[in-house]
Motif scaffolding. Structure first.
Motif, PDB file in Angstrom:
ATOM      1  N   LEU A 192      27.777 -16.843   0.415  1.00  0.00           N
ATOM      2  CA  LEU A 192      28.170 -15.532   0.907  1.00  0.00           C
ATOM      3  C   LEU A 192      27.560 -14.423   0.056  1.00  0.00           C
ATOM      4  CD1 LEU A 192      31.960 -16.109   1.707  1.00  0.00           C
ATOM      5  CD2 LEU A 192      30.033 -16.107   3.302  1.00  0.00           C
ATOM      6  N   GLY A 193      27.485 -14.671  -1.254  1.00  0.00           N
ATOM      7  CA  GLY A 193      26.898 -13.671  -2.143  1.00  0.00           C
ATOM      8  C   GLY A 193      25.445 -13.399  -1.813  1.00  0.00           C
ATOM      9  N   THR A 194      24.723 -14.454  -1.451  1.00  0.00           N
ATOM     10  CA  THR A 194      23.314 -14.276  -1.082  1.00  0.00           C
ATOM     11  C   THR A 194      23.176 -13.442   0.180  1.00  0.00           C
ATOM     12  OG1 THR A 194      22.776 -16.421  -2.069  1.00  0.00           O
ATOM     13  CG2 THR A 194      21.194 -15.506  -0.509  1.00  0.00           C
ATOM     14  N   LEU A 195      24.045 -13.708   1.164  1.00  0.00           N
ATOM     15  CA  LEU A 195      24.015 -12.922   2.395  1.00  0.00           C
ATOM     16  C   LEU A 195      24.281 -11.451   2.115  1.00  0.00           C
ATOM     17  CD1 LEU A 195      25.838 -15.017   5.162  1.00  0.00           C
ATOM     18  CD2 LEU A 195      23.489 -14.194   5.197  1.00  0.00           C
ATOM     19  N   ILE A 196      25.257 -11.184   1.248  1.00  0.00           N
ATOM     20  CA  ILE A 196      25.592  -9.797   0.932  1.00  0.00           C
ATOM     21  C   ILE A 196      24.424  -9.094   0.253  1.00  0.00           C
ATOM     22  CG2 ILE A 196      27.085  -8.322  -0.471  1.00  0.00           C
ATOM     23  CD1 ILE A 196      29.335 -10.300  -0.006  1.00  0.00           C
ATOM     24  N   VAL A 220      31.586 -11.482   6.268  1.00  0.00           N
ATOM     25  CA  VAL A 220      30.321 -11.414   5.534  1.00  0.00           C
ATOM     26  C   VAL A 220      29.166 -11.809   6.444  1.00  0.00           C
ATOM     27  CG1 VAL A 220      28.975 -12.422   3.652  1.00  0.00           C
ATOM     28  CG2 VAL A 220      31.364 -11.767   3.274  1.00  0.00           C
ATOM     29  N   VAL A 221      29.333 -12.885   7.228  1.00  0.00           N
ATOM     30  CA  VAL A 221      28.259 -13.362   8.101  1.00  0.00           C
ATOM     31  C   VAL A 221      27.922 -12.326   9.178  1.00  0.00           C
ATOM     32  CG1 VAL A 221      27.638 -15.149   9.781  1.00  0.00           C
ATOM     33  CG2 VAL A 221      28.788 -15.783   7.652  1.00  0.00           C
ATOM     34  N   SER A 222      28.882 -11.490   9.534  1.00  0.00           N
ATOM     35  CA  SER A 222      28.605 -10.456  10.536  1.00  0.00           C
ATOM     36  C   SER A 222      27.593  -9.429  10.044  1.00  0.00           C
ATOM     37  CB  SER A 222      29.897  -9.733  10.929  1.00  0.00           C
ATOM     38  OG  SER A 222      30.356  -8.892   9.884  1.00  0.00           O
ATOM     39  N   LEU A 223      27.407  -9.358   8.716  1.00  0.00           N
ATOM     40  CA  LEU A 223      26.443  -8.430   8.098  1.00  0.00           C
ATOM     41  C   LEU A 223      26.738  -6.972   8.424  1.00  0.00           C
ATOM     42  CD1 LEU A 223      23.124 -10.403   8.784  1.00  0.00           C
ATOM     43  CD2 LEU A 223      24.634 -10.549   6.789  1.00  0.00           C
ATOM     44  N   ASN A 224      28.015  -6.685   8.672  1.00  0.00           N
ATOM     45  CA  ASN A 224      28.426  -5.319   9.005  1.00  0.00           C
ATOM     46  C   ASN A 224      28.767  -4.554   7.733  1.00  0.00           C
ATOM     47  OD1 ASN A 224      28.231  -5.490  11.841  1.00  0.00           O
ATOM     48  ND2 ASN A 224      30.210  -6.517  11.960  1.00  0.00           N
ATOM     49  N   ARG A 225      27.800  -3.787   7.243  1.00  0.00           N
ATOM     50  CA  ARG A 225      28.042  -3.027   6.020  1.00  0.00           C
ATOM     51  C   ARG A 225      29.164  -2.012   6.196  1.00  0.00           C
ATOM     52  NH1 ARG A 225      22.034  -0.968   5.193  1.00  0.00           N
ATOM     53  NH2 ARG A 225      22.384  -0.699   7.433  1.00  0.00           N
ATOM     54  N   GLY A 226      29.300  -1.460   7.390  1.00  0.00           N
ATOM     55  CA  GLY A 226      30.363  -0.498   7.644  1.00  0.00           C
ATOM     56  C   GLY A 226      31.737  -1.106   7.481  1.00  0.00           C
ATOM     57  N   VAL A 227      31.887  -2.372   7.894  1.00  0.00           N
ATOM     58  CA  VAL A 227      33.159  -3.068   7.725  1.00  0.00           C
ATOM     59  C   VAL A 227      33.435  -3.290   6.238  1.00  0.00           C
ATOM     60  CG1 VAL A 227      34.397  -5.231   8.168  1.00  0.00           C
ATOM     61  CG2 VAL A 227      33.025  -4.173   9.974  1.00  0.00           C
ATOM     62  N   TRP A 228      32.414  -3.731   5.519  1.00  0.00           N
ATOM     63  CA  TRP A 228      32.600  -3.950   4.080  1.00  0.00           C
ATOM     64  C   TRP A 228      33.030  -2.661   3.400  1.00  0.00           C
ATOM     65  CZ3 TRP A 228      27.151  -6.562   3.180  1.00  0.00           C
ATOM     66  CH2 TRP A 228      27.070  -7.720   3.972  1.00  0.00           C
ATOM     67  N   LEU A 229      32.377  -1.554   3.745  1.00  0.00           N
ATOM     68  CA  LEU A 229      32.694  -0.271   3.122  1.00  0.00           C
ATOM     69  C   LEU A 229      34.119   0.168   3.459  1.00  0.00           C
ATOM     70  CD1 LEU A 229      31.819   2.280   1.585  1.00  0.00           C
ATOM     71  CD2 LEU A 229      30.966   3.190   3.753  1.00  0.00           C
ATOM     72  N   ALA A 230      34.496   0.088   4.740  1.00  0.00           N
ATOM     73  CA  ALA A 230      35.815   0.548   5.160  1.00  0.00           C
ATOM     74  C   ALA A 230      36.923  -0.261   4.489  1.00  0.00           C
ATOM     75  CB  ALA A 230      35.938   0.453   6.684  1.00  0.00           C
ATOM     76  N   LEU A 231      36.770  -1.587   4.451  1.00  0.00           N
ATOM     77  CA  LEU A 231      37.801  -2.427   3.840  1.00  0.00           C
ATOM     78  C   LEU A 231      37.859  -2.215   2.328  1.00  0.00           C
ATOM     79  CD1 LEU A 231      37.485  -5.774   5.837  1.00  0.00           C
ATOM     80  CD2 LEU A 231      39.289  -4.036   5.969  1.00  0.00           C
ATOM     81  N   PHE A 265      32.279 -14.867  -3.510  1.00  0.00           N
ATOM     82  CA  PHE A 265      30.970 -14.265  -3.342  1.00  0.00           C
ATOM     83  C   PHE A 265      29.947 -14.854  -4.316  1.00  0.00           C
ATOM     84  CE2 PHE A 265      33.230 -10.168  -1.838  1.00  0.00           C
ATOM     85  CZ  PHE A 265      33.435 -10.746  -0.586  1.00  0.00           C
ATOM     86  N   PHE A 266      30.379 -15.074  -5.560  1.00  0.00           N
ATOM     87  CA  PHE A 266      29.437 -15.512  -6.584  1.00  0.00           C
ATOM     88  C   PHE A 266      29.181 -17.015  -6.553  1.00  0.00           C
ATOM     89  CE2 PHE A 266      30.704 -11.463  -8.639  1.00  0.00           C
ATOM     90  CZ  PHE A 266      29.433 -10.934  -8.813  1.00  0.00           C
ATOM     91  N   LEU A 267      30.129 -17.784  -6.030  1.00  0.00           N
ATOM     92  CA  LEU A 267      29.998 -19.242  -6.080  1.00  0.00           C
ATOM     93  C   LEU A 267      29.598 -19.851  -4.742  1.00  0.00           C
ATOM     94  CD1 LEU A 267      33.056 -20.250  -8.329  1.00  0.00           C
ATOM     95  CD2 LEU A 267      30.671 -19.806  -8.995  1.00  0.00           C
ATOM     96  N   PRO A 271      17.292 -16.556  10.707  1.00  0.00           N
ATOM     97  CA  PRO A 271      18.264 -16.252  11.773  1.00  0.00           C
ATOM     98  C   PRO A 271      19.705 -16.317  11.275  1.00  0.00           C
ATOM     99  CG  PRO A 271      17.375 -18.458  12.055  1.00  0.00           C
ATOM    100  CD  PRO A 271      16.581 -17.827  10.943  1.00  0.00           C
ATOM    101  N   VAL A 272      20.497 -15.363  11.689  1.00  0.00           N
ATOM    102  CA  VAL A 272      21.928 -15.319  11.381  1.00  0.00           C
ATOM    103  C   VAL A 272      22.675 -15.032  12.668  1.00  0.00           C
ATOM    104  CG1 VAL A 272      23.764 -14.193  10.071  1.00  0.00           C
ATOM    105  CG2 VAL A 272      21.500 -14.467   9.040  1.00  0.00           C
TER     106      VAL A 272
END
Length: 436
Positions: free
Chosen positions: A289-293, A239-250, A284-286, A186-187
């Motif tokens: 958050l990296g795992t979520l991505i 990152v927790v929102s899991l919104n790939r569209g946001v990641w891409l746009a930013l 992300f790597f430490l 769950p997230v």
């Protein structure tokens, strides 16, 4: 003449500078209470009503060149009532949609026609940055209390039969997050102020460039530090929102800014941007958050459903290409699935009002983007980047809930194009023309 008046001249009181700026910031400051009260999703038409009264009282409303495209969209959309689907509930939905479109128009004209002295550029940026900060802080609260959901005070005042309608319920109900388990665990995906996490993420992405605009204009060391800290930690709820569209746009927006800085030989700004990205990569790597991505990128959740809705939207648009259906329509391919026209602003406009509406929408914001491309520094450059985010999100996110915010940003840009602030105004406290 009254004896009390006497022979003395009547003293006229000039409007105080910053009056409209303080009003705009004050309105935004009420958003958390409006959201918890259940009326945030209908607040822009109410704000627009009072702005319209101010415009009527002052008269002499002007428009920038090219605004005819937007006015044509405003005139075209009501024609969809000729092919309205859904009966009374469909009519209610169309009325809500048209009120949001009208509100965005009035808000644009109010900001555009306000002078730089009564509504300074700095106040517009501060108001938008305040809203962004509220979304980020709300995102953290949603992460801590993801299961919080309750009937708002406004919801309790409405008739039970009206609230039973899913659209009305989503408008007035308060929910902090969407708790989903498509990753295998769950997230709590933040969604404060909105019904769905995609709407929250879309707003954060649209306003993130405005935070850089605020950094470009502020002289306060304390404020700059607070904004940098908020920018850094905002990565967590994003990152927790899991919104790939946001990641891409930013990501694309920052890449665009970096290219513009390089072409303009603004090496200091480019180095600062690269440094920020480096810090984010370390996070992300430490951290988890990296795992979520990586888990989200590996998950195909929503891919097939989106593709199905897009296919059906394209097919249904062919059946009513000119005036649409008056709003999103029930899906026929996936019974019980999300309505067709709710997964993309472009499909929303096409399904609701027809293909011409989508073309006019893109044309207006594309014109705004191109006309504002001259600046390579300062708040207007970052507002220009925000319009790019708006255009990038339109194919896969519903921007309808952020329409007035996007039009405020557009008005801010067009003020600079048509009526650049004078050097005297730029030198006033809080109105610094920084290099960004």
């Amino acid at each position: 003449m009254s004896a009390l008046a006497g022979p003395y001249p009547v003293e006229t009181v000039e409007p105080r500078p910053l009056t409209r700026g303080k009003l705009l910031i004050g309105i935004v400051a009420t958003f958390p209470l409006l959201w918890l009260g259940g009326v945030f999703r209908i607040v822009w038409p109410i704000i627009a009503f009072f702005f319209l009264l101010a415009l009527i009282r002052e008269g002499n409303v002007t428009f920038p060149k090219g605004f005819g495209m937007w006015l044509l969209l405003l005139a075209w959309a009501p024609l969809s009532a000729l092919h309205l689907q859904g009966g009374a509930s469909g009519g209610l939905l169309l009325l809500h949609q048209l009120s949001a479109l009208f509100a965005a128009t009035v808000v644009f004209l109010y900001v555009f026609n306000s002078s730089h002295r009564t509504l300074p550029d700095s106040a517009i940026i501060d108001a938008l940055t305040l809203f962004w900060a509220m979304l980020v802080v709300g995102g953290f609260i949603a992460m801590i209390f993801p299961s919080v959901s309750f009937d708002s005070p406004f919801e309790r005042l409405l008739p039970a039969g009206l609230v039973a309608h899913p659209f009305i319920h989503d408008l007035v109900h308060v929910r902090f997050a969407q708790v989903q388990s498509f990753l295998g665990y769950p997230v709590g995906r933040p969604s404060p102020f909105f019904t769905f996490t995609n709407a929250w993420g879309g707003g954060v992405a649209l306003l993130t460039p405005i935070v850089f605009a605020a950094l470009a204009q502020t002289r306060s060391i304390v404020r700059r530090r607070v904004l940098w800290i908020l920018l850094a930690v905002s990565v967590i709820p994003i990152v927790v929102s899991l919104n790939r569209g946001v990641w891409l746009a930013l990501t694309l927006a920052m890449a665009y800014a970096a290219v513009r800085f390089a072409l303009a030989h603004r090496l200091n700004a480019l180095a600062a941007l690269v440094g920020l990205v480096s810090v984010l990569l370390i996070l992300f790597f430490l951290t988890p958050l990296g795992t979520l991505i990586s888990d989200r990128l590996a998950s195909s959740h929503s891919n097939e459903s989106r593709a199905s809705v897009y296919r059906e939207a394209a097919d249904r648009a062919k059946e009513s290409p000119l005036i649409g259906y008056g709003g999103p329509i029930p899906a026929q391919e996936s019974i019980g699935g999300p309505p067709v026209g709710t997964h993309s602003e472009l499909f929303f406009l096409t399904i609701s009002y027809g293909i011409p509406a989508a073309v006019l929408f893109v044309g207006w914001f594309a014109l705004t983007f191109l006309r504002s491309a001259r600046d390579t520094s300062g708040p207007r450059f970052w507002a220009h980047v925000a319009i790019l985010v708006c255009l990038m999100e339109a194919p896969y996110y519903l921007i309808e809930m952020h329409l007035s915010v996007a039009m405020i940003i557009a008005a801010f840009l067009w003020r600079g194009i048509v009526r650049p602030p004078t050097p005297e105004l730029l030198s006033e406290p809080g109105s610094r023309s920084a290099t960004g």
